[in-house]
Structure formats: structure tokens, C-alpha cells
Write a protein that holds these residues in place. Structure first.
Motif, PDB file in Angstrom:
ATOM      1  N   ILE A 139       0.852  -1.323   0.220  1.00  0.00           N
ATOM      2  CA  ILE A 139      -0.153  -0.055   0.037  1.00  0.00           C
ATOM      3  C   ILE A 139       0.821   1.185  -0.201  1.00  0.00           C
ATOM      4  O   ILE A 139       0.592   2.186  -0.770  1.00  0.00           O
ATOM      5  CB  ILE A 139      -0.854  -0.051   1.190  1.00  0.00           C
ATOM      6  CG1 ILE A 139      -1.949  -0.984   0.915  1.00  0.00           C
ATOM      7  CG2 ILE A 139      -1.502   1.420   1.480  1.00  0.00           C
ATOM      8  CD1 ILE A 139      -2.768  -1.301   2.218  1.00  0.00           C
ATOM      9  N   ALA A 183      -6.417   2.921   1.912  1.00  0.00           N
ATOM     10  CA  ALA A 183      -6.396   1.752   1.560  1.00  0.00           C
ATOM     11  C   ALA A 183      -5.921   0.705   2.684  1.00  0.00           C
ATOM     12  O   ALA A 183      -6.342  -0.494   2.837  1.00  0.00           O
ATOM     13  CB  ALA A 183      -5.470   1.242   0.349  1.00  0.00           C
ATOM     14  N   THR A 222      -6.380  -1.533  -4.431  1.00  0.00           N
ATOM     15  CA  THR A 222      -5.801  -0.482  -3.991  1.00  0.00           C
ATOM     16  C   THR A 222      -5.245   0.463  -4.897  1.00  0.00           C
ATOM     17  O   THR A 222      -5.244   1.686  -5.021  1.00  0.00           O
ATOM     18  CB  THR A 222      -4.344  -1.021  -3.142  1.00  0.00           C
ATOM     19  OG1 THR A 222      -4.962  -1.893  -1.981  1.00  0.00           O
ATOM     20  CG2 THR A 222      -3.385  -0.167  -2.743  1.00  0.00           C
TER      21      THR A 222
END
Length: 410
Positions: A48, A115, A135
Motif C-alpha cells: 500500500i 487503503a 488498492t
């Protein structure tokens, strides 16, 4: 020049603190879930932040801050500008509080957080590939478009009474929280979470790590909220940090007390989520509140956690880390609280806060549903029963987080 340097150094320190929050999220998430899924969760959290920064550089920053636009969607072009003067020196006229590069990096740290919130809610049963695709789309497109509506000068900023969200109770936390609700609904509960319709406890494997994660997040919030002053101005920065800490403390204490009265046990995980609930709640109005207001807002946020967790269980929404209660429900509360407490309190402000909450709810629910439903119908979003029982580490990654330490798990 000296003032710019001081302001810029403060902003870079805050950027580092927000980056540090990603370690806090990772530790909290692995601590509240089972050992067999630890590596999977760590992989998601590292992915992420890395992909989030790249996407924010390539498209996100200029989607979120497009300059003159129609208030709903604008795009200033791919990649970052090169703010240099004719002689090749850095153009210091960008902002009196910080440079262009600092602005990008600070905002980029925020972008990945949305996310991360979803990661906790879908832990232990979502396939890694569809999560990665989600994501990329959500951080790369949805979050910056949503952010432009307020922080980029969009329609919420141009209301007669502008919507106010100082550091992201709605723009960051609820944007992630709405997607978390959609993802949990489409995924379903973990095996063994509900028996005869009643929720069953699935204990986390390392509560000390979860505790460390929350304390790191509290520390990181000094950068999250303190940096949102966008300068090192001593009065406002100090007030924001005081309000942030008081709300966190009040949230933790009240959540602990309410959960103890209700469940007759001193639950550390409730205590921890109460702290986070207080932090999320004060984030929208930390710049507008007196310290007493911050305590009240944080305390109500802490109480909300206890009842929100219970409600989410009754709705059979399996959220292993309490992300929906903390980030969505306390995010909504904190956003509405701006119209009830502090310098902006009043009917017109409360109405603007409602408009903001509703706008983000509609946009995030619809967009996240389209993304996740499409993934579900094409490549699938949930691991098989055997993979879930064995653990995602072994099947998704081919290794274990603790290869020399095994725990009997079901």
C-alpha cells in the motif's frame, strides 16, 4: 527565508511521523489477527505505501490539486512539476509554509492510509491479487478525486458555509471506512466467526504488538494533525497537538469504562480502539476546538466504539480489527461534531457537514462496490476454505512469518 525553512522542516518532520503510522497500522493489524496470516497482512501494508506513493506521484497529486476545475473532477497532468526558476534554483514562491516537494510527500503519506483501513477489515480471507488491484484503483483515482472536492478547492469548499475537515475524519478515514463496509459485505465473514447466528471471538495472536501499534499511531497522529496546520505557527500547532492528545485519552478511558460496565471485563482491545476512535473523531475539527471540546468529542467517540462494534457484529459484518467502527463511524461523528462544538458550531455549518458526509458516502460506496463487485465476478476475491483454514501465508506467499514457532490454530 528563515521562516520558510522552519515551517518546511516542521512539515517534513510531520511527513515522517505520518509515514511511521504505517508501521503502527501494520502492527495493530497483525496483532489482532491470527499468526497464520501475519505475512499476508505485512505484505499488503508494504504494498500500500509503496504503490500509493508512486500512484500519487503519477496521477493522484494532480487529481487532488488540479488548479481551476469544475469542482467535481479536474486533472493537471501526469507526474510532478519541476518548480524551478529560470536559473535552475528551487522556486520558493510556491507556499510560505513549505515547498512543492514537501507538499507532495506530506499529502502522499495521507493517500495510502485509505487503503490501509480496508486491509484491516478484509484481513484473513481476501485474495492478495484482487486486493492489490483494488488498492491501485482506489488510491490512484478514487481517493484523490474525493480529496479534490474539499482540499483541492472543489464544490464542498465553495459551499456558502464551506464543509470543514481539518485533517481527514471524512476525507481519509471515512473514505477508507465506506470501502471497508462494501468489501466486508461482498466477502462475507471468516469461517467460524458466527455460530448459530451468534458472533464468536477469534482472538488475535499478539496483543503486545497491537498495543505497540496503537501507541505508534497516537505518536504519528501528531504529524497527521499537527502537519495539517501547514506551517510551524506555534499557537495553532500547539493547540492541535493538545486537542489530539486529549481526545485520544478521553476516547480510551471512556471506551474502557463503557465496555467494562457492559461486558464485565477489562478488555484491552476495546481500550486501544477507544484511543483510535478519539483520534479519528478529533481529526476533523482539531483546529477549531477548545481543549474541553476535544475531551467531549473524544469521549463520545470512545463510547461510540463499544456500541458500534456490537452493532457491526449483529449485522454479521466481520471486521477483525474494528476498522469500520473506528474509521467510518467515529469519522462521521467527528465530522458532524464540527457543527456542534468549537468555533464553527451552528446550524449552517452542521448542514454543510451533513452534505459532506453524504457526498463522500455516496461516491465511496458506489465506486468501491463497482471495483470490488467486478473483481468478485471476474477473478474472485475470497480464498478457498482450505486456504483460509491453513492460513494465507502458506498459500498466498509460500512462507511463514514465524517459521520456528508454531501455534495450534483452528
Amino acid at each position: 527565508m528563515e521562516l520558510l525553512t522552519i515551517n518546511n522542516v516542521w512539515m517534513m518532520m510531520c511527513t515522517a511521523l505520518v509515514f511511521f503510522m504505517h508501521l503502527g497500522f501494520a502492527l495493530l493489524e497483525i496483532g489482532l489477527t491470527r499468526q497464520k496470516n501475519t505475512l499476508n497482512i505485512l505484505f499488503k501494508n508494504v504494498f500500500i505505501i509503496t504503490i500509493g506513493l508512486l500512484l500519487y506521484c503519477l496521477v493522484g497529486f494532480n487529481l487532488m490539486y488540479p488548479g481551476e476545475f469544475n469542482g467535481f473532477f479536474g486533472f493537471a497532468g501526469f507526474g510532478l512539476d519541476s518548480p524551478l526558476t529560470a536559473d535552475g534554483a528551487l522556486d520558493l514562491t510556491y507556499n510560505e509554509g513549505y515547498t512543492y516537494w514537501t507538499d507532495f510527500l506530506f499529502q502522499g503519506m495521507f493517500a495510502a492510509t485509505a487503503a490501509t483501513i480496508v486491509s484491516g477489515a478484509v484481513a484473513e480471507r481476501m485474495k492478495i491479487l484482487p486486493f492489490m488491484i483494488f488498492t491501485i484503483i482506489y488510491v490512484g483515482l478514487i481517493y484523490p478525486i474525493a480529496g479534490s472536492w474539499k482540499w483541492g478547492g472543489g464544490f464542498l469548499q465553495t459551499l456558502e458555509t464551506p464543509f470543514h475537515d481539518f485533517a481527514g475524519s471524512t476525507l481519509v478515514h471515512s473514505v477508507g471506512g465506506w470501502a471497508a463496509v462494501v468489501a466486508v459485505c461482498l466477502l462475507g465473514a471468516r469461517i467460524g466467526k458466527y455460530k448459530d447466528g451468534k458472533p464468536q471471538a477469534i482472538p488475535g495472536h499478539n496483543i503486545p504488538l497491537a498495543t505497540a501499534g496503537v501507541l505508534i499511531l497516537w505518536l504519528g497522529w501528531f504529524g497527521f494533525n499537527g502537519g495539517s496546520v501547514l506551517s510551524a505557527e506555534p499557537g495553532m500547532t500547539s493547540l492541535v497537538l493538545v486537542n489530539t492528545s486529549l481526545a485520544a485519552a478521553a476516547g480510551g478511558v471512556v471506551c474502557m469504562l463503557v465496555s467494562t460496565v457492559r461486558y464485565k471485563n477489562l478488555d484491552l482491545t476495546m481500550f486501544l480502539n477507544g484511543i483510535l476512535g478519539g483520534l479519528v473523531a478529533i481529526t476533523a475539527g482539531a483546529d477549531q476546538m477548545a481543549p474541553t471540546d476535544a475531551i467531549i468529542i473524544g469521549a463520545i467517540g470512545g463510547a461510540i466504539i463499544v456500541f458500534a462494534v456490537s452493532l457491526i457484529d449483529r449485522l454479521k459484518l466481520d471486521d477483525p480489527v474494528g476498522a469500520i467502527a473506528v474509521h467510518l463511524i467515529c469519522g462521521i461523528w467527528g465530522t458532524l461534531a464540527v457543527g456542534l462544538f468549537g468555533n464553527l458550531a451552528g446550524g449552517n455549518q452542521f448542514l454543510s457537514q451533513l452534505i459532506g458526509v453524504g457526498s463522500y458516502a455516496l461516491f465511496c460506496i458506489v465506486s468501491s462496490f463497482i471495483i470490488i463487485f467486478f473483481l468478485k465476478k471476474t477473478i474472485g476475491i475470497r480464498v478457498s476454505e482450505a486456504e483460509e483454514l491453513d492460513g494465507l501465508d502458506a498459500h498466498e506467499h509460500g512462507m511463514e512469518a514465524y517459521p520456528n514457532f508454531r501455534l495450534n490454530e483452528h
